[in-house]
Design an enzyme around this catalytic site. Sequence first.
Site, PDB file in Angstrom:
ATOM      1  N   ASN A  62      49.844 -18.228  41.093  1.00 55.44           N
ATOM      2  CA  ASN A  62      50.185 -17.014  40.342  1.00 55.44           C
ATOM      3  C   ASN A  62      50.823 -17.364  38.997  1.00 55.44           C
ATOM      4  O   ASN A  62      50.501 -16.766  37.962  1.00 55.44           O
ATOM      5  CB  ASN A  62      51.165 -16.154  41.144  1.00 55.44           C
ATOM      6  CG  ASN A  62      50.523 -15.429  42.305  1.00 55.44           C
ATOM      7  OD1 ASN A  62      49.303 -15.362  42.414  1.00 55.44           O
ATOM      8  ND2 ASN A  62      51.348 -14.878  43.178  1.00 55.44           N
ATOM      9  N   ARG A 420      38.240 -10.395  34.937  1.00 52.63           N
ATOM     10  CA  ARG A 420      38.835 -11.663  34.533  1.00 52.63           C
ATOM     11  C   ARG A 420      38.662 -12.753  35.594  1.00 52.63           C
ATOM     12  O   ARG A 420      38.937 -12.556  36.766  1.00 52.63           O
ATOM     13  CB  ARG A 420      40.329 -11.468  34.253  1.00 52.63           C
ATOM     14  CG  ARG A 420      41.034 -12.742  33.787  1.00 52.63           C
ATOM     15  CD  ARG A 420      42.480 -12.479  33.475  1.00 52.63           C
ATOM     16  NE  ARG A 420      42.620 -11.669  32.286  1.00 52.63           N
ATOM     17  CZ  ARG A 420      43.608 -10.795  32.093  1.00 52.63           C
ATOM     18  NH1 ARG A 420      44.488 -10.588  33.035  1.00 52.63           N
ATOM     19  NH2 ARG A 420      43.676 -10.103  30.973  1.00 52.63           N
ATOM     20  N   HIS A 450      36.436  -0.179  36.640  1.00 54.48           N
ATOM     21  CA  HIS A 450      37.221  -0.690  37.764  1.00 54.48           C
ATOM     22  C   HIS A 450      37.113   0.211  38.985  1.00 54.48           C
ATOM     23  O   HIS A 450      37.596  -0.138  40.052  1.00 54.48           O
ATOM     24  CB  HIS A 450      38.688  -0.820  37.313  1.00 54.48           C
ATOM     25  CG  HIS A 450      39.555  -1.597  38.237  1.00 54.48           C
ATOM     26  ND1 HIS A 450      40.536  -1.011  39.006  1.00 54.48           N
ATOM     27  CD2 HIS A 450      39.603  -2.922  38.522  1.00 54.48           C
ATOM     28  CE1 HIS A 450      41.162  -1.923  39.705  1.00 54.48           C
ATOM     29  NE2 HIS A 450      40.617  -3.098  39.445  1.00 54.48           N
TER      30      HIS A 450
END
Length: 725
Positions: A62, A420, A450
């Site tokens: 992350n 992404r 999305h």
Amino acid sequence: MSEAAIASDALTLDEALLASPERFFNRELSWLKFNERVLEEAENPRHPLLERLRFLSISAGNLDEFYMVRVAGLKGQVREGVRVVSQDGLTPEEQLVRINEAAADLMANQQRIWRELRAELGAHGLRLMSARDVGAEDLDRASDIFLNKLFPVLTPLAIDPAHPFPFIPNLSFSLALKLRRQSDGKALYALLPVPTQVKRFWELTGENHGRKGERRCLALESFLVLFLDHLFPGCEVEGLGMFRLIRDSDVEIEEEAEDLVREFEARLKRRRLGSVVRVKVEASMPEDLREFILEGLKAAPEDVVVIDGKLGLAQLSELIPSDRQDLKFPAFSPRFPERIRDHGGDCFAAIREKDILVHHPFESFDVVVQFLRQAALDPNVLAIKQTLYRTSQDSPIVAALIEAAENGKNVTALVEIKARFDEEANLKWARDLERAGVHVVFGFVEYKTHAKLSLVVRREGETLRTYCHFGTGNYHPVTAKIYTDLSLFTTDPALGRDSARLFNFITGYARPERLEKLSFSPETMKTDLIAFIDQEIANAKAGLPAAIWAKLNALVDPEIIDALYRASQSGVQIDLVIRGICCLRPGLPGLSENIRVKSIVGRFLEHGRIVAFAAGHEMPSSRARVFISSADWMPRNLDRRVEALTPIENPTVHQQVLDQIMLAALKDEAQSWTADADGRYTRDPQWNSKGAFSAHEYFMTNPSLSGRGQNVKDLPRALADVARH
């Protein structure tokens, strides 16, 4: 002072609170707080050892992505002299200082936890050795691995005027060395880049797993140190150290790109050439060698992070063996909705009977796959429309769409190539779908699509019926095993018409003025959400019950946050379950004392978005307005993406979403953290007690309401257990 003057002063105070940038938490620092919660799960005694190692790996991965994208963006603003401030009033420079301070503490904790976990792993027979630990018993095996599997792909590089500093790819490891040639005593610098395709950890114990089941592993960098004489023969090593760098990996698209696909393919090739954002070097690396690296990478001193420990903690998940179930979470098999089984596996018949909500991963994603496979094979199905934001490498969804097209169906697929880090895979899927005869579109240049939608048009008698799937997560069978998401199947005619209009908007720029039931970004969703919040404010002022419940991944949008503040000031009770970023400050007197914020971090990644408005009734209520959505409450979702907000109207599904899923999240103790007005998150006081309520454990052991079959009682026994908590 008169009552009017007191009221005037109070109004002025409220207005001042709503105008101050201090009413927001910083977005980036809030994300780092979330990653701290992920890291703390690596110390959670409720979790088995290898799962704690996995949480450590996740937190490190992350952080890498955060620097590749978010920090890279801030550094770009500084580089270009952009003076825009964040909604909490910080300049890019100020944010970078605070981010690096918080990230330093986070990385120090990661290394501390790794040392503790490494010792525990060794006690359980899983030993990661260093180069100096390799004895005679393992040297032959290590030499065999190095000579046959590593040496052929390694390229030692001397750096001098004839051999310039090479390009080092993003996230790759390299060994930097200061050498002296024995033949002439000349000093030189050298690099040993490590190909990214080479695995990080190698087992030395072979198939017999060593003595008494012990497994001994060696990291790639230790092999390099052990066998330097093979790579730089005739040289004496005077100094060495590993380094790893992070490059800017965000992809920005020119809005006027004539060919979106060609533009993206070119940009992806340039991503690996992104500017240096972060250089992590081992603390043992000599200072002059470190300066040599910085000069070669053209990196600034502030980009360097000295790591007293192991680089690349994100790869530690590679150490998790496949056969040590005793050190992992107990195996869990998702349920398949009984109601579909009652109809002999006929998804269409089950959905026609009434709406179904499938709760992943507790219920199998195979339902979604089966729905599309059935559509592909059914001769009465005329058309299929599908959005694809992310999917798996061997996607059964894509396979079903290809099969449908080959069977003569009219198939349209919206492939979002701006997802992404999945752009390259999505381009491949687009080519495969086109070759099969699928109508492939790439949506908008200025918006990401999305929304998670499937639409199947089927001839039934003299009419056409539309079957819809609305999801909160991607059409990805792998992530569907670890992300908690919602899948609504319905034949509601209005939702069918709305879905068709939304697809027409995406494929043909046919902008609908208004939809019958759906709200959608970037046109109506934010306006509708604020209108619902305003209605709760009006109800509170009228003395009616007023409440808002929401479950999201992130809450950032300033207009939505200010609307929630106004609602709190009017007496609306607001309960928010925000997994990650939350820029709203809860519990501030005069501003947000009626707002509670919690975060759930556990075995599964909370991903489903739910919002409920009391609509004048005590919560939970069968008359509350309930929605599921693909969108978080962030500017990008509400202003720059195509998203859907879907009303839940079927009584059984309504009860499942509000009384079962949402209530369980609010009542969770075992995996919950509560936020305060200063941005601190503290665990629920009962989190480690024997009877602590866990929403995840509840969902794993109790059937959902809308998917229950004929042999399940009307109300699961544990629904009352949730209410009691």
